[in-house]
Design a protein around this motif. Structure first.
Motif, mmCIF file in Angstrom:
data_model
loop_
_atom_site.group_PDB
_atom_site.id
_atom_site.type_symbol
_atom_site.label_atom_id
_atom_site.label_comp_id
_atom_site.label_asym_id
_atom_site.label_seq_id
_atom_site.Cartn_x
_atom_site.Cartn_y
_atom_site.Cartn_z
ATOM 1 N N THR A 173 -1.802 7.329 6.038
ATOM 2 C CA THR A 173 -1.238 7.021 4.726
ATOM 3 C C THR A 173 -0.562 5.657 4.735
ATOM 4 O O THR A 173 -0.617 4.921 3.749
ATOM 5 C CB THR A 173 -0.237 8.100 4.281
ATOM 6 O OG1 THR A 173 0.782 8.255 5.238
ATOM 7 C CG2 THR A 173 -0.924 9.403 3.989
ATOM 8 N N LYS A 174 0.070 5.316 5.883
ATOM 9 C CA LYS A 174 0.718 4.013 5.992
ATOM 10 C C LYS A 174 -0.317 2.896 5.915
ATOM 11 O O LYS A 174 -0.163 1.922 5.173
ATOM 12 C CB LYS A 174 1.501 3.948 7.302
ATOM 13 C CG LYS A 174 2.263 2.686 7.494
ATOM 14 C CD LYS A 174 3.028 2.732 8.813
ATOM 15 C CE LYS A 174 3.647 1.392 9.096
ATOM 16 N NZ LYS A 174 4.279 1.322 10.384
ATOM 17 N N LYS A 175 -1.427 3.037 6.677
ATOM 18 C CA LYS A 175 -2.463 2.000 6.680
ATOM 19 C C LYS A 175 -3.198 1.960 5.331
ATOM 20 O O LYS A 175 -3.549 0.893 4.840
ATOM 21 C CB LYS A 175 -3.429 2.228 7.814
ATOM 22 C CG LYS A 175 -2.804 1.860 9.152
ATOM 23 C CD LYS A 175 -3.790 1.896 10.260
ATOM 24 C CE LYS A 175 -3.049 1.489 11.543
ATOM 25 N NZ LYS A 175 -3.896 1.457 12.676
ATOM 26 N N ALA A 176 -3.401 3.106 4.723
ATOM 27 C CA ALA A 176 -4.039 3.160 3.395
ATOM 28 C C ALA A 176 -3.142 2.489 2.362
ATOM 29 O O ALA A 176 -3.607 1.745 1.490
ATOM 30 C CB ALA A 176 -4.321 4.597 3.006
ATOM 31 N N SER A 177 -1.872 2.713 2.472
ATOM 32 C CA SER A 177 -0.908 2.099 1.554
ATOM 33 C C SER A 177 -0.891 0.581 1.734
ATOM 34 O O SER A 177 -0.863 -0.177 0.759
ATOM 35 C CB SER A 177 0.477 2.702 1.803
ATOM 36 O OG SER A 177 1.435 2.091 0.980
ATOM 37 N N GLU A 178 -0.919 0.136 3.004
ATOM 38 C CA GLU A 178 -0.941 -1.306 3.281
ATOM 39 C C GLU A 178 -2.221 -1.943 2.734
ATOM 40 O O GLU A 178 -2.201 -3.035 2.172
ATOM 41 C CB GLU A 178 -0.828 -1.552 4.792
ATOM 42 C CG GLU A 178 0.540 -1.316 5.359
ATOM 43 C CD GLU A 178 0.566 -1.390 6.890
ATOM 44 O OE1 GLU A 178 -0.471 -1.708 7.509
ATOM 45 O OE2 GLU A 178 1.641 -1.117 7.449
#
Length: 196
Positions: free
Chosen positions: A21-26
């Motif tokens: 989710t962190k990488k998708a958000s970035e």
């Protein structure tokens, strides 16, 4: 419980769900940032293009206004010249005219007869008037109202003019010769000369 293999295989690329989710958000923020940059560049470009179009339209409108005003001024000037010429042409008097306040009104009949006799001899029109402006200053445009009146009131003058102009004389020379002799007759009878 059955686990979807696709989710599991995608999850294997990431260490955890939080990492995903962190990488998708970035990635979403980066894409959003890039989209905002592209949108800003497009907006800036459209502002420049709109300013250029606006400038060209304003320049065109100003040129059209200027051209319209020039045409309107030319038309107005032409109309005023036409009215002035018409007034001038209507203001003409016969060459034997004497002002009512002149002391020489009693010679008007003699003046008229002498001027009408000019048409009896073609040489009165063929012998050139003096060229010196100090002797006789002549401008056709100022003489035309009087010429028009003379043509209307002297029955022989139009015939002799038709016979001589342009075969033997130019229009201006014809009238210069005529009015020079008219002034000689006027002066011989003590009547004020016509000014042209």
């Amino acid at each position: 419980v059955r686990v979807n293999k696709t989710v599991f295989s995608t999850m294997s690329w990431f260490s955890s769900w939080d990492d995903f989710t962190k990488k998708a958000s970035e990635a979403a923020k980066s894409a959003s940032s890039k989209a905002a940059e592209v949108a800003k560049a497009a907006a800036d470009k459209s502002k420049v293009v709109a300013a250029q179009v606006n400038e060209k339209v304003n320049k065109f409108v100003e040129e059209q206004k200027k051209e319209y005003n020039e045409v309107e001024q030319d038309t107005d000037l032409a109309e005023r010249k036409k009215r002035k010429k018409q007034q001038m042409m209507e203001s003409g008097k016969p060459p034997w005219h004497i002002d009512a306040n002149s002391a020489n009104t009693e010679v008007m009949d003699e003046l008229r007869l002498n001027i009408l006799k000019l048409c009896e001899d073609e040489n009165n029109f063929l012998i050139k008037a003096p060229t010196s402006t100090s002797v006789f200053d002549f401008k056709l445009e100022y003489a035309l109202p009087y010429a028009q009146c003379a043509l209307a009131q002297d029955p022989v003058l139009p015939k002799i003019r038709f016979k001589l102009v342009p075969r033997k004389l130019e229009e201006e020379q014809f009238w210069k010769n005529y009015f020079y002799r008219v002034n000689v007759i006027r002066e011989s009878l003590g009547v004020k000369k016509m000014d042209f």
